[in-house]
Write an enzyme that holds these catalytic residues in place. Structure first.
Site, PDB file in Angstrom:
ATOM      1  CD  GLN A 150      84.184  98.269 -62.705  1.00  0.00           C
ATOM      2  OE1 GLN A 150      83.814  97.415 -61.802  1.00  0.00           O
ATOM      3  NE2 GLN A 150      82.786  98.983 -63.592  1.00  0.00           N
ATOM      4  CD  GLU A 192      81.111  97.399 -68.519  1.00  0.00           C
ATOM      5  OE1 GLU A 192      81.115  98.817 -69.047  1.00  0.00           O
ATOM      6  OE2 GLU A 192      80.516  97.103 -67.413  1.00  0.00           O
ATOM      7  CE  LYS A 324      75.416  99.142 -62.752  1.00  0.00           C
ATOM      8  NZ  LYS A 324      76.609  98.482 -62.019  1.00  0.00           N
ATOM      9  CB  SER A 354      80.517  93.860 -66.656  1.00  0.00           C
ATOM     10  OG  SER A 354      80.036  93.140 -65.428  1.00  0.00           O
ATOM     11  CE  LYS A 375      79.420 102.497 -66.480  1.00  0.00           C
ATOM     12  NZ  LYS A 375      79.883 102.337 -64.918  1.00  0.00           N
TER      13      LYS A 375
END
Ligand code: PGA
Ligand code: ZN
Length: 418
Positions: A150, A192, A324, A354, A375
């Protein structure tokens, strides 16, 4: 603490043109606002989102009625959200409603205290800027499976500051684009902002990325390392990991061997979700073999859960966790997972999804909580650049008062040419 005067929500749109939830919390003389992001390669243990209209309605009715007039701190507000929802997976009010309100409360509390959010979260502690993981090629669920892996990302392990890391990244991103264009292998950008390339194998992407780092004038490994997100849950079907691009299906031990081969051949410093979310045994075995050399990150595997992190620690799976906020649901649960990571001696990376927006809250969380990595996706598309640019503003505000930039300390062991 500040008295909450009102709470409201509206539907707005994310970077994939999909509807999402924005929440606003009013306090005396100030407002806080936040937007829920959305994943495409989600872990099954994540907080469950609900239909956006339903989420907006719940905020405008139930949550508004319960919050208005209350003078509470973040933790108590978050606990109230959990009690109101009443389900273990947040599926009644919706993870999207809950995370938007929780983050908007944080912004409102910061605005009431007349402080930037990162400063409010840091309190009196000195902070450092986080080290960015930045995507150069995008694949998996973010590019219709054109590549199996990914995220092909870089970490500027030799950079001396956040600002310098972004400057280096810009050069590598341009160099990678130029290489692809020359070969006629450029298909635009993925969700992204990473290039959407036409490669014949996943390994070709590794070779091209290593080449792009060198083209940009950096020494692969010493200056700039590679970070991968295999997002392997997406590859798992009928007991095998399917690499569709290469027309083969691997057992866990074959995938393990392939990843070790990649680590030998390329300057890889970090691998996220190398195995599927249920495969703790494979994760533990891989961490035992590769964990001394590289960072092994749990995303879908740990879903920002302090409980799952403790279980992973008990079996020796992973040595770092992706944080997250919308996987956990509330700010308080996200912070609890970061605290559990610190106790377990795990590394941590605050991460975007994303599906993103102009919301830059996660940058404040990384800095304010002292999480050493961030990130956000690639180095294109404004929902990504808004976050990198916010980091530049914060680094400027810190000017001279921050702790040392942690890149070299974090990646010294692995920062070497292959
Ligand atoms: P997602 O991807 O937001 O689609 O889950 C990000 C990641 O896997 O890190
Ligand atoms: Zn991931």
């Amino acid at each position: 603490m500040a008295k909450i005067l009102d709470v409201l929500a509206r539907q707005v749109w994310d970077s994939r043109g999909r509807p999402t939830v924005e929440a606003e919390v009013a306090v005396k003389g100030a407002r806080g606002r936040a937007i829920a992001p959305a994943g495409a390669s989600t872990g099954s243990g994540e907080a469950k989102s609900v239909d956006v209209r339903q989420a907006v309605h719940s905020i405008n009715t139930e949550i508004r009625a319960s919050f208005t007039g209350k003078t509470l701190d973040q933790e108590t507000l978050d606990r109230l959200l959990l009690a109101l929802d009443g389900t273990p997976d947040k599926s009644r009010l919706g993870g999207n409603a809950i995370v938007a309100v929780s983050l908007a409360c944080a912004h409102a509390l910061a605005a009431a205290a007349k402080q930037p959010l990162w400063r409010l979260l840091a309190g009196k502690r000195a902070v450092a800027m986080p080290v960015p993981q930045i995507q150069i090629f995008g694949g998996g669920a973010h590019a219709h499976g054109r590549m199996d892996v990914q995220d092909f990302m870089i970490i500027c392990t030799g950079a001396g500051s956040f600002t310098e890391a972004l400057e280096w990244t810009a050069q590598v991103y341009q160099a990678a684009g130029a290489r692809l264009a020359k070969r006629g292998a450029l298909h635009g950008v993925a969700d992204e902002g990473g290039y959407w390339p036409a490669f014949k194998s996943n390994e070709e992407a590794l070779a091209e990325l290593t080449g792009a780092i060198a083209d940009a004038g950096f020494e692969p490994g010493a200056d700039v390392g590679i970070a991968l997100d295999i997002a392997a849950t997406q590859l798992w079907r009928d007991g095998r990991y399917h690499l569709a691009l290469e027309n083969r299906a691997l057992t866990a031990s074959q995938l393990h061997a392939l990843l070790l081969q990649w680590i030998e051949r390329y300057p890889i410093v970090s691998i996220e979700d190398p195995f599927a979310e249920h495969d703790g045994e494979a994760m533990a075995s891989f961490t035992r073999t590769a964990g001394e050399r590289i960072q092994v990150v749990g995303d879908d595997f740990l879903v920002t859960s302090s409980q799952r992190l403790k279980e992973a620690k008990a079996i020796g799976a992973c040595n770092a966790v992706l944080l997250k906020p919308n996987q956990a649901g509330t700010l308080t649960e996200t912070l609890a997972c970061w605290r559990a990571a610190q106790e377990a001696g795990y590394g941590a990376i605050v991460s975007a999804r994303s599906g993103e927006t102009e919301d830059v809250t996660i940058v404040h969380l990384a800095v304010g909580w002292g999480v050493p990595q961030l990130k956000v996706g690639s180095f294109a598309r404004s929902e990504r650049m808004a976050k990198w640019n916010e980091g530049l503003r914060i680094e400027e505000a810190l000017a001279g008062a921050q702790l040392p930039y942690p890149a070299r300390r974090l990646f010294r062991r692995s920062a070497r040419a292959p």
